[in-house]
Design a protein around this motif. Structure first.
Motif, PDB file in Angstrom:
ATOM      1  N   MET A  85      37.024  34.069  31.920  1.00  0.00           N
ATOM      2  CA  MET A  85      38.652  34.432  32.532  1.00  0.00           C
ATOM      3  C   MET A  85      38.698  33.268  33.716  1.00  0.00           C
ATOM      4  O   MET A  85      37.806  32.917  34.300  1.00  0.00           O
ATOM      5  CB  MET A  85      38.739  35.795  32.992  1.00  0.00           C
ATOM      6  CG  MET A  85      38.811  36.914  31.976  1.00  0.00           C
ATOM      7  SD  MET A  85      38.624  38.540  32.658  1.00  0.00           S
ATOM      8  CE  MET A  85      40.225  38.582  33.551  1.00  0.00           C
ATOM      9  N   ASN A  86      39.963  33.255  34.013  1.00  0.00           N
ATOM     10  CA  ASN A  86      40.311  32.378  35.179  1.00  0.00           C
ATOM     11  C   ASN A  86      40.163  33.389  36.356  1.00  0.00           C
ATOM     12  O   ASN A  86      40.562  34.542  36.343  1.00  0.00           O
ATOM     13  CB  ASN A  86      41.806  32.000  35.401  1.00  0.00           C
ATOM     14  CG  ASN A  86      42.187  31.000  34.445  1.00  0.00           C
ATOM     15  OD1 ASN A  86      41.260  30.098  34.142  1.00  0.00           O
ATOM     16  ND2 ASN A  86      43.387  30.815  33.792  1.00  0.00           N
ATOM     17  N   PRO A  87      39.433  32.934  37.402  1.00  0.00           N
ATOM     18  CA  PRO A  87      39.026  33.893  38.366  1.00  0.00           C
ATOM     19  C   PRO A  87      40.360  34.569  39.155  1.00  0.00           C
ATOM     20  O   PRO A  87      40.251  35.628  39.602  1.00  0.00           O
ATOM     21  CB  PRO A  87      38.418  33.085  39.533  1.00  0.00           C
ATOM     22  CG  PRO A  87      38.216  31.816  38.876  1.00  0.00           C
ATOM     23  CD  PRO A  87      38.948  31.555  37.675  1.00  0.00           C
ATOM     24  N   GLY A  88      41.448  33.867  39.244  1.00  0.00           N
ATOM     25  CA  GLY A  88      42.800  34.447  39.810  1.00  0.00           C
ATOM     26  C   GLY A  88      42.424  35.075  41.145  1.00  0.00           C
ATOM     27  O   GLY A  88      41.711  34.739  41.865  1.00  0.00           O
ATOM     28  N   PRO A  89      42.882  36.416  41.299  1.00  0.00           N
ATOM     29  CA  PRO A  89      42.833  37.003  42.791  1.00  0.00           C
ATOM     30  C   PRO A  89      41.513  37.740  42.611  1.00  0.00           C
ATOM     31  O   PRO A  89      41.072  38.399  43.421  1.00  0.00           O
ATOM     32  CB  PRO A  89      43.817  37.954  42.742  1.00  0.00           C
ATOM     33  CG  PRO A  89      44.431  38.309  41.080  1.00  0.00           C
ATOM     34  CD  PRO A  89      44.020  37.050  40.431  1.00  0.00           C
TER      35      PRO A  89
END
Length: 234
Positions: A85-89
């Protein structure tokens, strides 16, 4: 608590010498299928899928995570896997250890809402059965939420490209299945990343109007796809 609420508890099955709970179903001469659950769930989430596989002559092993899987498989089925996944928050929240107590309280108060997000259609027998299984786990195992929270802090939701690449080079066939409306592990960009790592021998199946728990929403359809994939090729 009603009798219906306890239908999955105490859990059927056996325990290893190390204390790992597991269920082994099906004919002893059947090809073995290993079912490994994700964070926040436990082995019972595969009950309907396991029953369909047993009916087709497979031997199915379900276990609660804290053990190591057996020898290298020849076929692999990934159900909307995290890891790329994208790390994001997520990354900054994990780093803010001073906030973990507050985050834990917020997550615990919103457990039912989080479980519901796994489904697109939030009604019907399959939805109600899974919600009850989760309530059973929370009620009968008071440490289950702590285990979930620690997994949320440390589980490799992103950044396992090196490991995925190594697995993708193994001599095995892979089926990746995903719900198009998955909110827990969004299909984009994760699916394309997994496909790149498993490019040698990968099949993908994307379900429209389905979320992270697509195999719980439609267990018969999921079982049919997996059984077709597991059958030996000529």
């Amino acid at each position: 608590m009603s009798a219906a609420a306890n239908q999955h508890w105490p859990q059927p099955g056996l325990k290893t010498a190390a204390g790992t709970h597991y269920l082994l179903k099906g004919p002893k001469d059947g090809r073995i299928v290993l079912c490994i659950h994700g964070i926040g769930a436990y082995s019972a989430c595969f009950d309907k899928l396991a029953a369909a596989l047993v009916n087709e002559g497979y031997q199915v092993l379900q276990y609660d995570l804290d053990a190591h899987p057996p020898a290298q498989p020849s076929k692999l089925v990934l159900l909307s896997p995290a890891g790329l996944m994208n790390p994001g928050p997520i990354k900054p929240l994990r780093a803010l250890s001073c906030m973990h107590g507050l985050i834990k309280k917020v997550l615990k108060s919103g457990q039912e809402g989080a479980w519901k997000q796994v489904f697109v259609v939030k009604k019907g027998d399959n939805f109600e059965a899974m919600m009850q299984m989760q309530r059973d786990q929370l009620h009968n195992n008071p440490h289950s939420f702590d285990a979930f929270f620690q997994s949320a802090l440390h589980f490799p939701l992103y950044g396992i490209d090196e490991q995925a690449s190594r697995v993708g080079k193994l001599p095995l066939s892979t089926l990746i299945m995903w719900g198009k409306q998955d909110q827990a592990v969004p299909m984009k960009p994760s699916l394309s990343r997994w496909e790149q790592h498993f490019a040698q021998s990968v099949q993908t199946e994307v379900w429209d109007k389905a979320g992270h728990g697509f195999f719980l929403e439609q267990p018969e359809r999921a079982a049919a796809s997996i059984i077709a994939f597991l059958k030996p090729t000529a």
